[in-house]
Design a protein around this motif. Structure first.
Motif, PDB file in Angstrom:
ATOM      1  N   MET A 147       0.837  -1.192   0.000  1.00  0.00           N
ATOM      2  CA  MET A 147       0.000   0.000   0.000  1.00  0.00           C
ATOM      3  C   MET A 147       0.874   1.245   0.000  1.00  0.00           C
ATOM      4  N   LYS A 148       1.967   1.216   0.761  1.00  0.00           N
ATOM      5  CA  LYS A 148       2.891   2.355   0.774  1.00  0.00           C
ATOM      6  C   LYS A 148       3.517   2.558  -0.617  1.00  0.00           C
ATOM      7  N   ILE A 149       3.868   1.456  -1.266  1.00  0.00           N
ATOM      8  CA  ILE A 149       4.455   1.554  -2.607  1.00  0.00           C
ATOM      9  C   ILE A 149       3.451   2.196  -3.572  1.00  0.00           C
ATOM     10  N   ALA A 150       2.193   1.758  -3.497  1.00  0.00           N
ATOM     11  CA  ALA A 150       1.159   2.291  -4.384  1.00  0.00           C
ATOM     12  C   ALA A 150       0.912   3.775  -4.118  1.00  0.00           C
ATOM     13  N   LEU A 151       0.855   4.163  -2.855  1.00  0.00           N
ATOM     14  CA  LEU A 151       0.622   5.567  -2.503  1.00  0.00           C
ATOM     15  C   LEU A 151       1.782   6.450  -2.953  1.00  0.00           C
ATOM     16  N   GLU A 152       3.000   6.000  -2.674  1.00  0.00           N
ATOM     17  CA  GLU A 152       4.173   6.797  -3.036  1.00  0.00           C
ATOM     18  C   GLU A 152       4.311   6.918  -4.556  1.00  0.00           C
ATOM     19  N   ALA A 153       3.928   5.858  -5.286  1.00  0.00           N
ATOM     20  CA  ALA A 153       3.994   5.917  -6.744  1.00  0.00           C
ATOM     21  C   ALA A 153       3.019   6.946  -7.304  1.00  0.00           C
ATOM     22  N   ASP A 154       1.977   7.248  -6.537  1.00  0.00           N
ATOM     23  CA  ASP A 154       0.979   8.220  -6.963  1.00  0.00           C
ATOM     24  C   ASP A 154       1.237   9.602  -6.352  1.00  0.00           C
ATOM     25  N   GLY A 155       2.423   9.754  -5.749  1.00  0.00           N
ATOM     26  CA  GLY A 155       2.795  11.058  -5.213  1.00  0.00           C
ATOM     27  C   GLY A 155       2.206  11.393  -3.858  1.00  0.00           C
ATOM     28  N   ILE A 156       1.676  10.409  -3.147  1.00  0.00           N
ATOM     29  CA  ILE A 156       1.090  10.642  -1.824  1.00  0.00           C
ATOM     30  C   ILE A 156       2.130  10.300  -0.762  1.00  0.00           C
ATOM     31  N   PRO A 157       2.547  11.266   0.055  1.00  0.00           N
ATOM     32  CA  PRO A 157       3.588  10.998   1.051  1.00  0.00           C
ATOM     33  C   PRO A 157       3.110  10.056   2.149  1.00  0.00           C
ATOM     34  N   THR A 158       4.006   9.221   2.617  1.00  0.00           N
ATOM     35  CA  THR A 158       3.722   8.321   3.735  1.00  0.00           C
ATOM     36  C   THR A 158       4.849   8.443   4.754  1.00  0.00           C
ATOM     37  N   ALA A 159       4.638   7.910   5.932  1.00  0.00           N
ATOM     38  CA  ALA A 159       5.659   7.975   6.974  1.00  0.00           C
ATOM     39  C   ALA A 159       6.899   7.194   6.544  1.00  0.00           C
ATOM     40  N   PRO A 160       8.096   7.734   6.772  1.00  0.00           N
ATOM     41  CA  PRO A 160       9.326   6.985   6.459  1.00  0.00           C
ATOM     42  C   PRO A 160       9.331   5.659   7.209  1.00  0.00           C
ATOM     43  N   GLY A 161       9.719   4.604   6.519  1.00  0.00           N
ATOM     44  CA  GLY A 161       9.715   3.304   7.177  1.00  0.00           C
ATOM     45  C   GLY A 161      10.475   2.257   6.399  1.00  0.00           C
ATOM     46  N   ILE A 162      10.606   1.090   6.999  1.00  0.00           N
ATOM     47  CA  ILE A 162      11.254  -0.050   6.362  1.00  0.00           C
ATOM     48  C   ILE A 162      10.405  -1.297   6.616  1.00  0.00           C
ATOM     49  N   THR A 163      10.531  -2.264   5.715  1.00  0.00           N
ATOM     50  CA  THR A 163       9.863  -3.549   5.879  1.00  0.00           C
ATOM     51  C   THR A 163      10.914  -4.603   6.174  1.00  0.00           C
ATOM     52  N   VAL A 164      10.674  -5.418   7.203  1.00  0.00           N
ATOM     53  CA  VAL A 164      11.660  -6.403   7.650  1.00  0.00           C
ATOM     54  C   VAL A 164      11.008  -7.775   7.745  1.00  0.00           C
ATOM     55  N   ARG A 165      11.499  -8.706   6.941  1.00  0.00           N
ATOM     56  CA  ARG A 165      11.028 -10.092   7.027  1.00  0.00           C
ATOM     57  C   ARG A 165      11.611 -10.749   8.279  1.00  0.00           C
ATOM     58  N   GLU A 182      18.082   5.177  12.189  1.00  0.00           N
ATOM     59  CA  GLU A 182      18.104   6.249  11.186  1.00  0.00           C
ATOM     60  C   GLU A 182      16.714   6.841  10.955  1.00  0.00           C
ATOM     61  N   LEU A 183      15.673   6.038  11.192  1.00  0.00           N
ATOM     62  CA  LEU A 183      14.314   6.572  11.088  1.00  0.00           C
ATOM     63  C   LEU A 183      14.046   7.574  12.201  1.00  0.00           C
ATOM     64  N   SER A 184      14.710   7.343  13.341  1.00  0.00           N
ATOM     65  CA  SER A 184      14.578   8.103  14.590  1.00  0.00           C
ATOM     66  C   SER A 184      13.352   7.652  15.368  1.00  0.00           C
ATOM     67  N   TYR A 185      13.579   7.443  16.661  1.00  0.00           N
ATOM     68  CA  TYR A 185      12.508   7.011  17.561  1.00  0.00           C
ATOM     69  C   TYR A 185      11.661   8.213  17.978  1.00  0.00           C
ATOM     70  N   PRO A 186      10.397   7.954  18.391  1.00  0.00           N
ATOM     71  CA  PRO A 186       9.715   6.669  18.483  1.00  0.00           C
ATOM     72  C   PRO A 186       9.289   6.149  17.110  1.00  0.00           C
ATOM     73  N   VAL A 187       9.125   4.818  17.038  1.00  0.00           N
ATOM     74  CA  VAL A 187       8.654   4.192  15.808  1.00  0.00           C
ATOM     75  C   VAL A 187       7.454   3.310  16.130  1.00  0.00           C
ATOM     76  N   PHE A 188       6.637   3.081  15.112  1.00  0.00           N
ATOM     77  CA  PHE A 188       5.535   2.132  15.242  1.00  0.00           C
ATOM     78  C   PHE A 188       5.919   0.859  14.505  1.00  0.00           C
ATOM     79  N   VAL A 189       5.749  -0.263  15.177  1.00  0.00           N
ATOM     80  CA  VAL A 189       6.078  -1.572  14.621  1.00  0.00           C
ATOM     81  C   VAL A 189       4.772  -2.321  14.423  1.00  0.00           C
ATOM     82  N   LYS A 190       4.516  -2.738  13.193  1.00  0.00           N
ATOM     83  CA  LYS A 190       3.215  -3.334  12.902  1.00  0.00           C
ATOM     84  C   LYS A 190       3.338  -4.481  11.912  1.00  0.00           C
ATOM     85  N   PRO A 191       2.531  -5.532  12.086  1.00  0.00           N
ATOM     86  CA  PRO A 191       2.496  -6.584  11.070  1.00  0.00           C
ATOM     87  C   PRO A 191       1.994  -6.010   9.753  1.00  0.00           C
TER      88      PRO A 191
END
Length: 250
Positions: A147-165, A182-191
């Motif tokens: 969803m983040k990829i789709a939003l960013e591809a359409d020019g809609i900003p999202t919160a900086p983040g990373i995906t970790v398997r 590097e993201l800087s705390y606090p961060v939200f961790v979500k499935p």
């Protein structure tokens, strides 16, 4: 006015089974019975489709005892594609009866096997209309990473983040910790593929990261870590227009 028949589909196999059941209780209580004939179809935690009682109070939200779908011995028999959309039920005693033709399904399902396009594909195969997004829309929206990829591809900003398997977190936790810093705390961790805030934690600093990751991995093997954003939360509902009518947003 001829009544339309609506099948309300709820429960399901995900960890959000009770939330879905409670949502269905609200829907059952709100539907105008003068305009609609309602068929409540529950899905047990084991994935069995059963005919539920049309009783909103049975599924009301109670903090002491959340509602759920239990196997009552009935079995929903779905129609074959291309024919009449007749829904039938096999009772616990083996007798089979018609519930009438279904005009539309309301999939009041939360989480996997409900919001992720799977039940939408099932209904598409059966050629039964349903409310909400289709297979692709549902699948993309359910997966926060895509969803983040789709939003960013359409020019809609999202919160900086990373995906970790899960495998990467187990193999190189130090590297991941550095990327999170590097993201800087606090961060939200979500499935990546769960809803209703299930498995979501706020890590205020590195000492809370491991526990937050464990909570998220209990729901999914793909986890999204995003920088905490301070601001207003605004929810917008979007309703597609009929025919040439424009789409409406709240």
């Amino acid at each position: 006015m001829q009544q339309a028949t609506v099948a309300v589909l709820f429960g399901g196999r995900s960890s959000e089974h009770e939330i879905s059941s409670a949502t269905a209780g609200g829907v059952l209580g709100a539907i105008d019975r003068e305009r609609y004939n309602v068929i409540p179809v529950g899905i047990t935690r084991d994935g069995v489709f059963v005919l539920e009682k049309d009783d909103p109070a049975r599924f009301r939200l109670d903090a002491d005892k959340l509602p759920q779908v239990v196997d009552n011995g009935s079995r929903i028999i779905w129609p074959m594609p291309g024919g009449p959309r007749e829904l039938r039920v096999q009772r616990a005693n083996g007798s089979v009866e018609s519930l009438g033709e279904v005009d539309v399904v309301l999939p009041i399902l939360h989480g996997l096997h409900g919001e992720d396009g799977t039940v939408q594909g099932f209904l598409d195969i059966l050629e039964i209309p349903y409310a909400g997004g289709g297979v692709l829309d549902s699948a993309i929206c359910m997966d926060k990473h895509f969803m983040k990829i789709a939003l960013e591809a359409d020019g809609i900003p999202t919160a900086p983040g990373i995906t970790v398997r899960r495998g990467r977190w187990n193999a190189e936790p130090g590297v991941v910790r550095g990327e999170v810093a590097e993201l800087s705390y606090p961060v939200f961790v979500k499935p990546a593929r769960a809803g209703s805030s299930v498995g979501v934690s706020k890590a205020h600093d590195e000492s809370e990261l491991a526990e937050a990751m464990a909570v998220a991995y209990a729901e999914d093997d793909k986890v999204l870590i995003e920088r905490g954003i301070v601001g207003r939360e605004i929810e917008v509902a979007v309703l597609e227009g009929r025919g040439s009518e424009p789409t409406r947003a709240s």
